[in-house]
Enzyme design. Structure first.
Site, short mmCIF file in Angstrom:
data_model
loop_
_atom_site.label_atom_id
_atom_site.label_comp_id
_atom_site.label_asym_id
_atom_site.label_seq_id
_atom_site.Cartn_x
_atom_site.Cartn_y
_atom_site.Cartn_z
N LYS A 22 81.62 -11.38 9.66
CA LYS A 22 80.89 -10.47 9.03
C LYS A 22 80.55 -9.18 9.92
O LYS A 22 80.68 -8.03 9.51
CB LYS A 22 79.42 -11.20 8.67
CG LYS A 22 78.30 -9.93 8.16
CD LYS A 22 77.20 -11.12 7.68
CE LYS A 22 76.09 -10.93 8.97
NZ LYS A 22 75.42 -9.88 9.27
N ASP A 306 72.17 -14.62 18.39
CA ASP A 306 72.26 -15.19 16.87
C ASP A 306 72.64 -16.82 16.78
O ASP A 306 72.41 -17.45 15.98
CB ASP A 306 73.67 -14.61 16.24
CG ASP A 306 73.63 -13.21 15.92
OD1 ASP A 306 72.95 -12.83 14.88
OD2 ASP A 306 73.64 -12.44 16.97
N ARG A 398 73.79 -14.35 3.27
CA ARG A 398 74.21 -13.06 4.13
C ARG A 398 75.08 -13.14 4.79
O ARG A 398 76.09 -12.16 5.11
CB ARG A 398 73.05 -12.36 4.59
CG ARG A 398 71.86 -12.03 3.56
CD ARG A 398 70.60 -11.35 4.09
NE ARG A 398 71.18 -10.15 4.93
CZ ARG A 398 70.53 -9.33 5.66
NH1 ARG A 398 69.23 -9.64 5.97
NH2 ARG A 398 71.05 -8.34 6.36
C1 UD1 Z 1 73.77 -6.77 15.91
C2 UD1 Z 1 74.27 -7.83 15.14
C3 UD1 Z 1 72.99 -9.00 15.10
C4 UD1 Z 1 72.85 -9.44 16.52
C5 UD1 Z 1 72.62 -8.06 17.54
C6 UD1 Z 1 72.64 -8.49 18.93
C7 UD1 Z 1 75.29 -6.89 13.22
C8 UD1 Z 1 75.44 -6.25 11.94
N1 UD1 Z 1 74.16 -7.27 13.36
O1 UD1 Z 1 72.53 -6.21 15.48
O2 UD1 Z 1 73.71 -10.10 14.44
O3 UD1 Z 1 71.91 -10.26 16.47
O4 UD1 Z 1 73.52 -7.23 17.29
O5 UD1 Z 1 73.65 -8.92 19.43
O6 UD1 Z 1 76.34 -6.64 14.01
N2 UD1 Z 1 66.92 -1.63 19.58
C9 UD1 Z 1 66.20 -0.53 19.86
N3 UD1 Z 1 66.53 0.82 19.38
C10 UD1 Z 1 67.98 0.82 18.77
C11 UD1 Z 1 68.78 -0.12 18.62
C12 UD1 Z 1 68.21 -1.31 18.90
O7 UD1 Z 1 65.20 -0.79 20.48
O8 UD1 Z 1 68.12 2.05 18.36
C13 UD1 Z 1 66.85 -2.96 20.11
C14 UD1 Z 1 66.60 -3.83 18.73
O9 UD1 Z 1 65.39 -3.82 18.03
C15 UD1 Z 1 66.97 -5.25 19.26
C16 UD1 Z 1 67.91 -5.01 20.50
O10 UD1 Z 1 67.84 -3.49 20.68
O11 UD1 Z 1 65.66 -5.85 20.15
C17 UD1 Z 1 69.33 -5.47 19.99
O12 UD1 Z 1 69.79 -4.58 18.81
P1 UD1 Z 1 71.36 -4.28 18.38
O13 UD1 Z 1 72.02 -4.73 19.90
O14 UD1 Z 1 71.26 -2.59 18.03
O15 UD1 Z 1 71.69 -5.14 17.08
P2 UD1 Z 1 72.05 -4.76 15.92
O16 UD1 Z 1 73.09 -3.78 15.98
O17 UD1 Z 1 70.82 -4.32 14.96
#
Ligand code: UD1
Length: 427
Positions: A22, A306, A398
């Protein structure tokens, strides 16, 4: 709203085929916005709710979607729009990934700011700082972020944290910009590598994916491509932990061991036998006591956040005490309270949880509140003595294709029933 009725206490045994990833399919489908030619994407987990939402998102922006089995063809249908609808973004945060390709192609994009979710606030500041480093300006209006730039230019971007979504968003933007963009402190997840290979198939040159610095030499016109998505390491990890927790034995077909190194090592440390081939993994746990093994989540190749919830379910059955530290999301222990209802012994202090294994969990009415937390409760219910009723399985839908069919194929007693109450709009 659907719920699962599970009669626990039976080991799961047999062979299961792992679906396409996914988290890899989502950015790859969205990256088709980078080209006006048709793209054929194979091995897409098309039954997942998030993938269906992505189809709606692409259609709302002007693409046509054809689905045949797990093959998805994305074709141009109308001129592309640059405004993502709030109704879809609020259902799926990954919708924010349309910002990169649309901003780079059209110089402007309007995306609703995704709100937080049950596991954390989840801001998008790292995405936005990256776009600003490439020359974009931002404006907030009516809950939307409007990004614009007369000339977005390739450049060097340093991420303050290796965010998966920000790395993907910036890679897609960079693919449409003539010249080289360098992303430092990039995320290294296998899904990033898969996106890099897809961008290469579209005509961009991508180097360094899987390492901390990614180099992307983009092109203003990219062509169509045919591509097959990698297997879902998180679905595979879920079945591996389910096999261990139910004292079962499961062969996973299609799973790539190199994407699950840390999970395999931790399962082995628990005393579970894990054998690996090129595209398969076998887990044998019958008759073994589970030793307690502590984990700390981290960006890949660290232990996956995850799989943290699933690990907690397994540790509830271990012969002793373990510690779980969550370093990625600030509120990812919601499943702990539900596990307590099943007789688990867990204490949570901020980002740390201490789990003391019990002889067995006991079936109970329980409720999912996010994808992986829901899967963890499902695994707990499969291992527990007696009947569990797992509510809000739409969270699990999902991220897991036909999970009840796959588990029933492994001998689990699980049934989906509809309790005909209304689905809440915000998941
Ligand atoms: C993706 C995955 C999710 C996984 C996560 C971490 C998808 C659709 N989802 O989520 O299953 O759990 O990676 O491996 O691929 N953060 C900030 N600012 C930002 C972006 C992120 O503070 O601009 C923080 C988030 O709140 C979180 C951490 O960084 O605490 C990790 O987020 P991120 O790696 O971006 O995860 P996702 O891409 O949302």
């Amino acid at each position: 709203m659907d719920q699962f009725i599970i009669e626990g206490g039976k080991p799961i045994k047999g062979t299961v085929k792992i679906s396409g990833s996914k988290n890899a399919a989502l950015p790859i489908l969205i990256a088709t916005l980078l080209t006006d030619e048709a793209c054929v994407i194979e091995n897409v987990p098309v039954l997942l709710r998030d993938i269906r939402t992505t189809f709606q998102l692409l259609e709302s922006l002007g693409k046509g979607i054809e689905v045949r089995g797990s093959r998805v063809t994305v074709k141009p249908k109308a001129s592309l729009k640059t405004h993502a609808p709030y109704d879809l973004v609020k259902q799926m945060r990954a919708s924010v990934l349309v910002a990169g390709p649309l901003l780079a192609r059209f110089g402007v994009v309007r995306v609703p700011i995704p709100g937080g979710c049950s596991i954390g606030l989840r801001p998008i500041d790292i995405h936005l700082d990256g776009f600003k480093a490439l020359g974009a300006r931002e404006l907030v209006d009516q809950g939307d972020i409007i990004l614009s730039s007369r000339e977005l230019a390739p450049g060097r971007v340093h991420l303050k944290f290796p965010s998966v979504g920000a790395t993907e968003n910036l890679m897609m933007a960079a693919a449409a910009l003539e010249g080289e963009t360098i992303i430092e402190n990039a995320a290294r997840e296998p899904e990033i590598e898969d996106l890099g290979r897809f961008l290469t198939a579209l005509g961009a040159k991508v180097k360094g994916v899987g390492r901390s610095t990614v180099y992307i030499r983009g092109k203003s016109v990219l062509h169509g491509a045919r591509y097959s998505v990698i297997a879902d390491r998180l679905e595979a990890g879920t079945f591996m932990i389910a096999a261990a927790a139910t004292q079962g034995r499961v062969d996973l077909i299609g799973a790539k061991p190199e994407h699950l190194k840390d999970t395999i090592a931790k399962l082995r440390a628990c005393g579970v036998k894990v054998k690996t081939g090129i595209r398969e993994i076998s887990v044998v746990s019958d008759g073994h006591t589970i030793k307690p093994v502590s984990i700390k989540t981290g960006p890949y190749p660290g232990f996956s956040t995850d799989l943290q919830a699933l690990w907690m379910s397994l540790m509830c059955l271990a012969d002793g005490e373990s510690e779980i530290e969550e370093t990625i999301f600030e509120n990812r222990f919601l499943h702990a309270a539900e596990l307590l209802r099943m007789g688990a012994s867990i204490s949570v202090h901020g980002s740390h949880a201490r789990v003391l294994g019990v002889k067995n969990l006991i079936g109970a009415p329980i409720m999912a509140s996010d994808i992986r937390g829901g899967a963890a409760l499902l695994v707990a219910a499969l291992s527990a003595q007696g009947k569990s009723v797992l509510q809000r399985v739409y969270h699990i839908d999902r991220g897991y294709e036909k999970i009840e069919d796959k588990l029933a194929g492994l001998g689990a007693s699980i049934q989906r029933v509809n309790d005909s109450r209304k689905l809440p709009s915000n998941s």
